[in-house]
Design a protein around this motif. Structure first.
Motif, PDB file in Angstrom:
ATOM      1  N   HIS A 162       0.824  -1.210   0.000  1.00  0.00           N
ATOM      2  CA  HIS A 162       0.000   0.000   0.000  1.00  0.00           C
ATOM      3  C   HIS A 162       0.856   1.257   0.000  1.00  0.00           C
ATOM      4  N   PHE A 163       1.958   1.222   0.724  1.00  0.00           N
ATOM      5  CA  PHE A 163       2.804   2.402   0.846  1.00  0.00           C
ATOM      6  C   PHE A 163       4.002   2.384  -0.103  1.00  0.00           C
ATOM      7  N   ARG A 164       4.044   1.379  -0.937  1.00  0.00           N
ATOM      8  CA  ARG A 164       5.175   1.281  -1.871  1.00  0.00           C
ATOM      9  C   ARG A 164       5.152   2.455  -2.857  1.00  0.00           C
ATOM     10  N   CYS A 165       6.300   3.017  -3.082  1.00  0.00           N
ATOM     11  CA  CYS A 165       6.398   4.126  -4.032  1.00  0.00           C
ATOM     12  C   CYS A 165       6.110   3.603  -5.435  1.00  0.00           C
ATOM     13  N   ALA A 166       5.275   4.303  -6.169  1.00  0.00           N
ATOM     14  CA  ALA A 166       4.877   3.860  -7.503  1.00  0.00           C
ATOM     15  C   ALA A 166       6.032   3.978  -8.506  1.00  0.00           C
ATOM     16  N   ASP A 167       6.938   4.906  -8.262  1.00  0.00           N
ATOM     17  CA  ASP A 167       8.057   5.099  -9.185  1.00  0.00           C
ATOM     18  C   ASP A 167       9.138   4.048  -8.934  1.00  0.00           C
ATOM     19  N   VAL A 168      10.026   3.918  -9.890  1.00  0.00           N
ATOM     20  CA  VAL A 168      11.164   3.022  -9.731  1.00  0.00           C
ATOM     21  C   VAL A 168      12.050   3.573  -8.614  1.00  0.00           C
ATOM     22  N   VAL A 169      12.389   2.725  -7.643  1.00  0.00           N
ATOM     23  CA  VAL A 169      13.149   3.176  -6.483  1.00  0.00           C
ATOM     24  C   VAL A 169      14.639   2.981  -6.731  1.00  0.00           C
ATOM     25  N   THR A 170      15.405   4.003  -6.440  1.00  0.00           N
ATOM     26  CA  THR A 170      16.858   3.883  -6.468  1.00  0.00           C
ATOM     27  C   THR A 170      17.365   3.872  -5.027  1.00  0.00           C
ATOM     28  N   THR A 171      18.462   3.196  -4.804  1.00  0.00           N
ATOM     29  CA  THR A 171      18.983   3.045  -3.456  1.00  0.00           C
ATOM     30  C   THR A 171      19.515   4.363  -2.919  1.00  0.00           C
ATOM     31  N   SER A 172      19.075   4.723  -1.718  1.00  0.00           N
ATOM     32  CA  SER A 172      19.488   5.985  -1.108  1.00  0.00           C
ATOM     33  C   SER A 172      20.877   5.856  -0.480  1.00  0.00           C
ATOM     34  N   GLN A 173      21.501   6.998  -0.221  1.00  0.00           N
ATOM     35  CA  GLN A 173      22.817   7.019   0.398  1.00  0.00           C
ATOM     36  C   GLN A 173      22.761   6.473   1.819  1.00  0.00           C
ATOM     37  N   THR A 174      21.632   6.696   2.494  1.00  0.00           N
ATOM     38  CA  THR A 174      21.493   6.197   3.866  1.00  0.00           C
ATOM     39  C   THR A 174      21.630   4.683   3.903  1.00  0.00           C
ATOM     40  N   TYR A 175      20.976   4.000   2.944  1.00  0.00           N
ATOM     41  CA  TYR A 175      21.083   2.545   2.899  1.00  0.00           C
ATOM     42  C   TYR A 175      22.513   2.127   2.561  1.00  0.00           C
ATOM     43  N   THR A 176      23.125   2.822   1.638  1.00  0.00           N
ATOM     44  CA  THR A 176      24.503   2.506   1.250  1.00  0.00           C
ATOM     45  C   THR A 176      25.438   2.579   2.456  1.00  0.00           C
ATOM     46  N   ASN A 177      25.126   3.488   3.385  1.00  0.00           N
ATOM     47  CA  ASN A 177      25.983   3.681   4.555  1.00  0.00           C
ATOM     48  C   ASN A 177      25.770   2.646   5.657  1.00  0.00           C
ATOM     49  N   LEU A 178      24.739   1.797   5.518  1.00  0.00           N
ATOM     50  CA  LEU A 178      24.556   0.737   6.502  1.00  0.00           C
ATOM     51  C   LEU A 178      25.693  -0.279   6.382  1.00  0.00           C
ATOM     52  N   THR A 179      25.996  -0.958   7.470  1.00  0.00           N
ATOM     53  CA  THR A 179      27.021  -1.996   7.424  1.00  0.00           C
ATOM     54  C   THR A 179      26.504  -3.214   6.668  1.00  0.00           C
ATOM     55  N   LYS A 180      27.420  -4.098   6.297  1.00  0.00           N
ATOM     56  CA  LYS A 180      27.038  -5.308   5.580  1.00  0.00           C
ATOM     57  C   LYS A 180      26.048  -6.132   6.405  1.00  0.00           C
ATOM     58  N   ARG A 181      26.294  -6.268   7.712  1.00  0.00           N
ATOM     59  CA  ARG A 181      25.417  -7.052   8.560  1.00  0.00           C
ATOM     60  C   ARG A 181      24.041  -6.389   8.676  1.00  0.00           C
ATOM     61  N   GLU A 182      24.014  -5.071   8.769  1.00  0.00           N
ATOM     62  CA  GLU A 182      22.739  -4.358   8.845  1.00  0.00           C
ATOM     63  C   GLU A 182      21.919  -4.544   7.569  1.00  0.00           C
ATOM     64  N   LYS A 183      22.588  -4.574   6.429  1.00  0.00           N
ATOM     65  CA  LYS A 183      21.892  -4.817   5.161  1.00  0.00           C
ATOM     66  C   LYS A 183      21.334  -6.238   5.112  1.00  0.00           C
ATOM     67  N   GLU A 184      22.096  -7.201   5.646  1.00  0.00           N
ATOM     68  CA  GLU A 184      21.614  -8.585   5.692  1.00  0.00           C
ATOM     69  C   GLU A 184      20.337  -8.671   6.532  1.00  0.00           C
ATOM     70  N   ILE A 185      20.334  -7.973   7.649  1.00  0.00           N
ATOM     71  CA  ILE A 185      19.169  -8.001   8.536  1.00  0.00           C
ATOM     72  C   ILE A 185      17.977  -7.323   7.870  1.00  0.00           C
ATOM     73  N   MET A 186      18.207  -6.227   7.165  1.00  0.00           N
ATOM     74  CA  MET A 186      17.127  -5.560   6.440  1.00  0.00           C
ATOM     75  C   MET A 186      16.522  -6.496   5.398  1.00  0.00           C
ATOM     76  N   ARG A 187      17.364  -7.260   4.716  1.00  0.00           N
ATOM     77  CA  ARG A 187      16.871  -8.199   3.699  1.00  0.00           C
ATOM     78  C   ARG A 187      16.010  -9.282   4.343  1.00  0.00           C
ATOM     79  N   LEU A 188      16.456  -9.805   5.484  1.00  0.00           N
ATOM     80  CA  LEU A 188      15.696 -10.846   6.172  1.00  0.00           C
ATOM     81  C   LEU A 188      14.394 -10.295   6.745  1.00  0.00           C
ATOM     82  N   LEU A 189      14.409  -9.052   7.194  1.00  0.00           N
ATOM     83  CA  LEU A 189      13.174  -8.409   7.640  1.00  0.00           C
ATOM     84  C   LEU A 189      12.150  -8.400   6.515  1.00  0.00           C
ATOM     85  N   GLY A 190      12.624  -8.099   5.321  1.00  0.00           N
ATOM     86  CA  GLY A 190      11.747  -8.049   4.163  1.00  0.00           C
ATOM     87  C   GLY A 190      11.133  -9.387   3.816  1.00  0.00           C
TER      88      GLY A 190
END
Length: 219
Positions: free
Chosen positions: A139-167
């Protein structure tokens, strides 16, 4: 139960025998005081909401919902919203108005299920069916094509893994098992992630990811 945070529970409902029985069951099962607030209390203003708010699915009409939102806006703390007495056939879209939704309980759920779910919520997890969670995210997904933000890029590798598993809908325990770390370590990582992306709970983190992380990095 998370003893690091003191929870105050507000039950929004009419003063009926059923609601009083629910209040008593919650207080006995969770060893916490539950304050009851009626629509009159909301509409008169000055209603004090706890950081956990349980709302009867059928109770808040448009006027009551507006009064509730005003009371929530006056809070100096974040509010986690939990809907109970939800019909099994209720469309997920009806739940989208709860922006801080962390739990949904259905009309046929026993008190034991409610207590189990509340304990999960008080341990910073969520109690949503996978369908409701996914519908909420879509419902809240952005209708446009999403590009990765700098904030996400700045997360650590482990934090990105956890975000993926959350998804993928993984619980804290499932994430811990997947990454071979303790559940407390997962909670620490989640706390750091939430702080970095300005999210208050897991669902907000998933919604943030849908708007800030390219799809190929979330699968």
């Amino acid at each position: 139960m998370n003893n690091d945070e003191h929870y105050k529970i507000t039950l929004i409902s009419d003063l009926t025998m059923q609601s009083r029985l629910l209040k008593d069951s919650l207080e006995r099962g969770l060893s916490l005081h539950v304050a009851m607030v009626t629509s009159d209390g909301l509409e008169q203003g000055g209603a004090q909401l706890g950081n956990l708010v349980l709302i009867d699915y059928h109770y808040l009409d448009d006027n009551k919902f507006e009064a509730y939102n005003q009371a929530k806006g006056e809070c100096t703390h974040s509010v986690k919203e939990i809907v109970f007495n939800c019909p099994d056939e209720a469309p997920s879209s009806y739940l989208f108005k709860w922006r801080n939704l962390v739990g949904v309980f259905y009309v046929d759920d026993e008190v034991s299920i409610l207590l189990k779910g509340m304990e999960k919520i008080m341990n910073d997890e969520m109690w949503l069916s996978r369908k409701v969670a996914q519908d909420y995210i879509e419902h809240f997904r952005c209708a446009d094509v999403v590009t990765t933000s700098q904030t996400y890029t700045n997360l650590t590798k482990r934090e990105k893994e956890i975000m993926r598993l959350l998804g993928h809908g993984a619980s804290n325990m499932e994430i811990a098992e997947e990454l071979f770390v303790s559940e407390n370590t997962v909670k620490t990582h989640l706390h750091n992630i939430f702080k970095k992306i300005n999210a208050k709970n897991r669902l907000q983190a998933l919604l943030w990811a849908n708007n800030n992380v390219a799809l190929e990095e979330r699968v």
